[in-house]
Design an enzyme around this catalytic site. Structure first.
Site, short mmCIF file in Angstrom:
data_model
loop_
_atom_site.label_atom_id
_atom_site.label_comp_id
_atom_site.label_asym_id
_atom_site.label_seq_id
_atom_site.Cartn_x
_atom_site.Cartn_y
_atom_site.Cartn_z
N SER A 101 0.81 -1.21 0.00
CA SER A 101 0.00 0.00 0.00
C SER A 101 0.85 1.27 0.00
O SER A 101 1.60 1.52 -0.94
CB SER A 101 -0.98 -0.04 1.18
N ASP A 240 -2.38 6.27 -3.48
CA ASP A 240 -1.21 5.64 -2.86
C ASP A 240 -0.76 4.47 -3.73
O ASP A 240 -1.26 4.27 -4.83
CB ASP A 240 -1.53 5.20 -1.43
N ASP A 242 -1.09 1.25 -3.96
CA ASP A 242 -2.01 0.26 -4.53
C ASP A 242 -3.37 0.85 -4.86
O ASP A 242 -4.30 0.12 -5.19
CB ASP A 242 -2.17 -0.94 -3.59
N ASP A 244 -5.77 2.20 -3.13
CA ASP A 244 -6.98 1.96 -2.34
C ASP A 244 -7.36 3.18 -1.52
O ASP A 244 -8.33 3.14 -0.76
CB ASP A 244 -6.84 0.72 -1.45
#
Length: 450
Positions: A101, A240, A242, A244
């Site tokens: 992440s 960010d 990833d 999410d």
């Protein structure tokens, strides 16, 4: 949290803590747990972000999945919520995302999604952990036709992009600055907003395996703030690693965080009668100003522990359709089952277009209390037990007494790192500094590693 699984899957320094050997076992044992009741050959979707360690862990994880007879659909680089979406819509047995992440490139992680697109329940994670800790691997070892097959599935990315576009509005005339964090959004965000007819400028779109989240993205929005003002953009959107989570920047270069984004979307849905139970689910980290703004609009709120998984659990249990975190995780359950930065960005820009209001106008109803957060490095064994230390408990009680209800203090362990987080909100920056610095000094003296 378990021995291996934190609040967001298994994480650690790649090739040191999260090794190829562990990734293989996670694929093997995780795949088995998630597919043992399948009547047909299980299918699992696997994706990753742009970290240099991603392909190494991907290969090991896939080998583990194949070894228990699972058919693997390899998605390549894709946002975490894209995996969740595809697992549900393509009726797969499970999905796996390889990402840490917002963490730096040296870290990586592995998180699983069930066939319903939700992250695993604690019970499933504990079942996988029991297999990891067993003295012997007694799972089946099929051969020949019993082994799983590997399928490259690049069309998964296009399907996810098309889904995002279908939820949005024509953005012709809207000027947007994008920061894709040299991460997973770098393969999709440009396409999505071009398909929506926006005028876009993009940074953080050249990943090299090492520059993901490096001074860029939702945790470092400074470059995007500069870009918005330099290009006279209507909005900046920072994802960010990833994708999410989302942090936005208004036309004046000011940050619009997850609290304000949730308020804007929540008020929009509430006015249309589309906000389930007229309630937003948030965490203990949300600002007092956010709560006051909701109160002024007659919108209810439910508060959970920090972590989007706890927000999602509350939403699922009670039927809410909007929730999230100040950090930019926003879950819009009408569309997806996990935080989705690009989906949130599409909805936010749609609201701007439909209302004709600037982002600063939409966000102006939330007056943020000054807030300060300090991370203190502590031993993992101590971060959950900090409140048991008498000196720490005493100083927190003293500071709360001085606040007299006009502010708040939150001391909590990080779910993914060896850190204790000390946060305070108060009417002025001077008061916030005093409360946080006083508590942090005691924490460092008692259990700090720095």
């Amino acid at each position: 949290m378990g021995k291996y699984f934190g609040t967001d899957g298994v994480r650690g320094e790649a090739n040191v803590e999260l090794t190829p050997e562990l990734a293989f076992k996670l694929g093997r044992f995780g795949g088995y747990v998630l597919s043992q009741h399948e009547t047909e050959r299980p299918r699992v979707f696997v994706a990753r972000d742009t970290r240099i360690s991603g392909e190494m862990l991907e290969a090991a994880l896939i080998a583990g999945l194949l070894s228990v007879g699972i058919e693997v659909y390899k998605l390549g680089v894709l946002a975490t919520p894209g995996v969740s979406y595809l697992v549900r819509t393509e009726k797969a047995s499970a999905g796996v995302m390889i990402s840490a992440s917002h963490n730096p490139a040296l870290d990586n992680g592995i998180k699983f999604f069930g066939s319903d697109g939700f992250k695993l329940a604690d019970e499933q994670e504990l079942e996988i952990e029991a297999l990891l800790d067993a003295k012997e691997d007694l799972l089946p070892r099929p051969s020949a036709e019993g082994l799983g097959a590997l399928v490259d599935y690049p069309e998964g990315l296009r399907k996810y992009e098309r889904f995002l576009v279908t939820t949005g509005a024509d953005l012709d005339g809207l000027k947007i600055a994008l920061d894709t964090a040299n991460g997973a959004a770098s393969v999709s965000a440009r396409n999505v907003f071009l398909d929506l007819n926006a005028d876009i400028t993009v940074i953080g779109e050249n990943p090299n395996g090492l520059n993901i989240n490096d001074g860029i993205g939702s945790t470092h929005p400074e470059k995007l703030q500069d870009l918005v003002t330099e290009t006279a953009s209507d909005i900046g959107l920072a994802f960010d690693g990833d994708s999410d989570r989302l942090i936005a920047v208004d036309e004046n270069g000011a940050i619009v965080d997850g609290d304000k984004i949730m308020f804007i979307i929540g008020k929009y849905l509430s006015e249309k009668g589309l906000l389930a139970k007229n309630t937003i689910v948030t965490t203990v980290m949300s600002n007092l100003g956010f709560h006051k703004a909701l109160d002024s609009c007659g919108i209810h709120k439910k508060v959970t522990a920090v972590g989007d998984r706890y927000v999602v659990e509350e939403m699922r249990q009670f039927g809410y359709n909007l929730g999230g975190e100040q950090s930019g995780h926003v879950i819009i359950m009408d569309y997806n089952t996990t935080g989705d930065g690009q989906l949130t960005a599409v909805q936010l820009t749609k609201i701007m277009k439909e209302t004709g209001k600037t982002l600063s106008e939409l966000a102006s109803e939330v007056t943020i209390y000054p807030q300060k957060l300090v991370n203190i490095r502590v031993d993992n064994s101590m971060k959950e037990r900090a409140m048991e230390v008498p000196a720490i408990a005493e100083v927190i009680a003293q500071m709360e007494g001085e606040m007299a209800g006009n502010g708040r203090i939150l001391v909590r362990p990080s779910g993914t790192e060896p850190l204790l987080r000390v946060m305070a909100e108060a009417p002025s920056n001077e008061e916030v500094d005093y409360y946080v610095d006083t508590i942090a000094a005691v924490v460092r003296a008692e259990i700090g590693l720095d």
